[in-house]
Every structure is written in C-alpha cells, then in structure tokens.
Design a protein around this motif. Structure first.
Motif, PDB file in Angstrom:
ATOM      1  N   VAL A  36       0.603  -0.630   0.002  1.00 30.48           N
ATOM      2  CA  VAL A  36      -0.190   0.072  -0.067  1.00 30.48           C
ATOM      3  C   VAL A  36       0.829   0.926  -0.105  1.00 30.48           C
ATOM      4  O   VAL A  36       1.753   1.565   0.878  1.00 30.48           O
ATOM      5  N   LEU A  37       1.338   1.769  -1.393  1.00 31.97           N
ATOM      6  CA  LEU A  37       1.559   3.252  -1.413  1.00 31.97           C
ATOM      7  C   LEU A  37       1.002   4.463  -0.961  1.00 31.97           C
ATOM      8  O   LEU A  37      -0.395   4.103  -1.752  1.00 31.97           O
ATOM      9  N   LEU A  38       1.459   5.614  -0.969  1.00 33.28           N
ATOM     10  CA  LEU A  38       1.014   7.024  -0.943  1.00 33.28           C
ATOM     11  C   LEU A  38       2.030   7.104  -1.195  1.00 33.28           C
ATOM     12  O   LEU A  38       3.267   7.838  -0.635  1.00 33.28           O
ATOM     13  N   SER A  98       1.793  18.744  -0.533  1.00 34.27           N
ATOM     14  CA  SER A  98       0.493  17.825  -0.486  1.00 34.27           C
ATOM     15  C   SER A  98       1.131  16.226  -0.780  1.00 34.27           C
ATOM     16  O   SER A  98       1.996  15.951  -0.954  1.00 34.27           O
ATOM     17  N   MET A  99      -0.393  15.870  -0.411  1.00 32.51           N
ATOM     18  CA  MET A  99      -0.352  13.479  -0.254  1.00 32.51           C
ATOM     19  C   MET A  99      -1.027  13.865  -1.446  1.00 32.51           C
ATOM     20  O   MET A  99      -1.533  14.295  -2.355  1.00 32.51           O
ATOM     21  N   GLY A 100      -0.658  12.553  -2.231  1.00 35.49           N
ATOM     22  CA  GLY A 100      -1.233  11.657  -3.040  1.00 35.49           C
ATOM     23  C   GLY A 100      -2.470  11.019  -2.671  1.00 35.49           C
ATOM     24  O   GLY A 100      -3.176  11.516  -2.117  1.00 35.49           O
ATOM     25  N   THR A 101      -2.635   9.756  -3.622  1.00 42.22           N
ATOM     26  CA  THR A 101      -3.767   8.819  -3.227  1.00 42.22           C
ATOM     27  C   THR A 101      -2.952   7.276  -2.476  1.00 42.22           C
ATOM     28  O   THR A 101      -1.993   6.832  -2.949  1.00 42.22           O
ATOM     29  N   ASP A 102      -3.746   6.681  -1.222  1.00 40.50           N
ATOM     30  CA  ASP A 102      -3.106   5.400  -0.476  1.00 40.50           C
ATOM     31  C   ASP A 102      -3.506   3.929  -2.462  1.00 40.50           C
ATOM     32  O   ASP A 102      -4.794   4.135  -2.237  1.00 40.50           O
ATOM     33  N   ILE A 103      -2.304   3.800  -2.610  1.00 43.18           N
ATOM     34  CA  ILE A 103      -2.928   2.562  -3.893  1.00 43.18           C
ATOM     35  C   ILE A 103      -2.185   1.318  -3.297  1.00 43.18           C
ATOM     36  O   ILE A 103      -1.717   1.267  -3.031  1.00 43.18           O
ATOM     37  N   ARG A 104      -3.370   0.203  -3.449  1.00 39.07           N
ATOM     38  CA  ARG A 104      -2.049  -1.260  -3.137  1.00 39.07           C
ATOM     39  C   ARG A 104      -2.005  -2.012  -4.961  1.00 39.07           C
ATOM     40  O   ARG A 104      -2.640  -2.047  -5.778  1.00 39.07           O
ATOM     41  N   LEU A 105      -0.749  -2.115  -4.649  1.00 38.73           N
ATOM     42  CA  LEU A 105      -0.360  -2.729  -6.158  1.00 38.73           C
ATOM     43  C   LEU A 105       0.328  -4.230  -5.988  1.00 38.73           C
ATOM     44  O   LEU A 105       1.897  -4.277  -4.367  1.00 38.73           O
TER      45      LEU A 105
END
Length: 297
Positions: free
Chosen positions: A196-198, A204-211
């Motif tokens: 899980v990456l952010l 600013s912050m991005g979006t947490d995604i699961r890769l």
C-alpha cells in the motif's frame, strides 16, 4: 658533459634506466587513468544518467535524484517532445518521473522510499537493460505494479519488519538476510506480495493505492548509487501522487526525460530550450553529455 657521461658508464646507465622507467610509468599511468575515467564516464552515460538533464525553469533544487521532494512540472512537454523528435543531433530521449512514496504498514510504522515512474520497457531500451531481475518478473509497458530493488527490500525489512517477495512467488530462503532467516526459522517472518503506497510532496499528499510487487531487481552497473531507487508504472505513479485533476481528469505527471545525443552545440540547446521553456544542466560535470530530462508532464 658528454665525456663525463661515459666516465661512469654503470652509474649513467642506472640513472638513465631510472629516468626512462619513471617517464614510462608516468605515461602509462596517465593513459590508464584517462582511459578508466573515460570508460567510467561512457558507462555512466549509457547505463544511468545520459549526457544532460533537462528540468523545468521552476526547479529550484538541482538535486533531482536523491532529495526528498517531487520534481517541478514541465508543462510544455508535448511541445518539447515535438521539437526533440525533429533534431537530428538527438539520438533518443526518455521521459521519467521521480518522487518519494510512503510504504504504509498496518502492523507498524510507515517507511519512505524513492520511486521512478516510467514506461519500463522504454527505460530498459534507453539504458541498455541495466536492470537485472533477482526474483519475479520485470514490468512491461501497460502493466500495473511495482519493482522493488534488493537494497530497498533489505532496508524495508530492517525498518518495517516484513519481507517482500513478488506476487505469486514462493519464499526463497537463499535471498533472506541473516535476521530474516532467524524469523523464518521461528515461523514469525511476515511476508508481503503487495504494498500500500502513498505519494507525497512538500506541498501535498497523493492517494494511497495497493500495487502488486512484480519483481525484485538490482542494477547491473552502479547498484551502490542507484540501488535505493524503485520503479512504478507511470499510470500508477500518476494515481499515487495525485497528478489527475478531479475537475477535468487532465493528467499531469512529474517527469524526468533522458536524452542521448549525436552532437549538441549552444545554438542547438537554445533552439530546444526556447521552444520548450526549460533549461539544460550537465548531469555529472563536464564529462557526461547524453540527455536526461527531469520534470513533469
């Protein structure tokens, strides 16, 4: 002086041999040093940096490789690309972005790592397949996933206490560090095949995604320098770092562009930079001169 030279033939011979040997060693030594320097420079150009780095005029910090910040946008990249494609002195170029991602961990603290966002097949072609697979598979253009370097995997285990292996792979005991082997023997080793990456920047912050982790790799050349960098497909990078606007779905991505050149003079540089609104800086002093662009699109 000539007569004195032959009065002591043995001494003259010894002195002459010493002088000749010294001159020979200096000549050969200088040639070896220059050859090694040139070889290192050419290898670095072909495998890691390119000749030149092109950044946005808004890029304040020139340390675009290892400083913990995102890269300023080159908003004129489409125009730049069109100009670059028309120049016969430019052999090739590669857009690539770089940022710092948080690796989130529900069992402990998060850790931050460097990541490149790129069409990975293009990167391999540009840098002569400098990425070598350790486990799993390499990314293909259009695939979603992340490649983790062997050095990053060790650092993550030391800090976050879990071991990363490629999605669908089995644990390879031979690749474990001594401490990881101890945990594996006790049955307490935590294994992760996806992360899980952010993405984040100073603003600013991005979006947490699961890769999924596609593979573990190391660099064939300069692994000690580049070994803490990882690779993410460009679409996942855009999502992770928030470079898709909610209003109109316009995609803008931080980018690095590598360029290889046949020949480049000041007039040629001015042409490209005037059209693209960017500026050149040499990547490693006066030695390295292929192109490497860093910014955003």
């Amino acid at each position: 002086a000539w007569r004195n030279l032959w009065r002591h033939k043995s001494k003259s011979l010894i002195v002459g041999v010493i002088l000749f040997a010294g001159a020979l060693l200096m000549t050969v030594g200088n040639a070896l040093i220059e050859g090694a320097q040139q070889g290192l420079a050419e290898n670095m150009i072909k495998r890691a940096t390119g000749h030149l780095l092109v950044t946005s005029v808004d890029q304040a910090n020139r340390d675009v490789f290892f400083a913990p910040h995102t890269i300023a946008d080159i908003t004129t990249y489409p125009a730049m690309k069109a100009v670059l494609e028309q120049q016969d002195y430019i052999e090739k170029f590669l857009p690539l972005t770089r940022g710092t991602m948080l690796i989130l961990n529900e069992e402990g603290k998060a850790g931050d790592e460097f990541v490149f966002g790129v069409n990975f097949d293009d990167y391999q072609r540009f840098f002569l397949d400098n990425v070598m697979l350790v486990a799993g598979a390499l990314l293909k253009n259009g695939e979603r996933g992340i490649l983790i370097s062997d050095e990053t995997r060790k650092n993550i285990f030391d800090r976050q206490k879990f071991w990363i292996i490629p999605d669908g792979a089995e644990l390879d005991q031979a690749q474990l560090t001594p401490k990881a082997k101890e945990k594996a023997a006790k049955g307490t080793l935590t294994i992760k095949r996806e992360l899980v990456l952010l993405g984040y920047s100073k603003n600013s912050m991005g979006t947490d995604i699961r890769l999924p982790v596609k593979g573990i790799f190391r660099f064939k050349q300069f692994n000690k320098i580049w070994g803490l960098n990882n690779f993410m497909d460009i679409e996942s990078y855009r999502e992770c770092f928030g470079y898709i606007t909610a209003a109109d779905k316009t995609i803008i991505t931080p980018m690095i562009v590598f360029l290889s050149r046949h020949f480049l003079d000041e007039k040629s540089q001015d042409t490209v930079m005037r059209e693209a609104g960017t500026h050149f800086s040499e990547t490693w002093g006066n030695v390295y001169r292929d192109f490497f662009l860093m910014s955003s699109i």
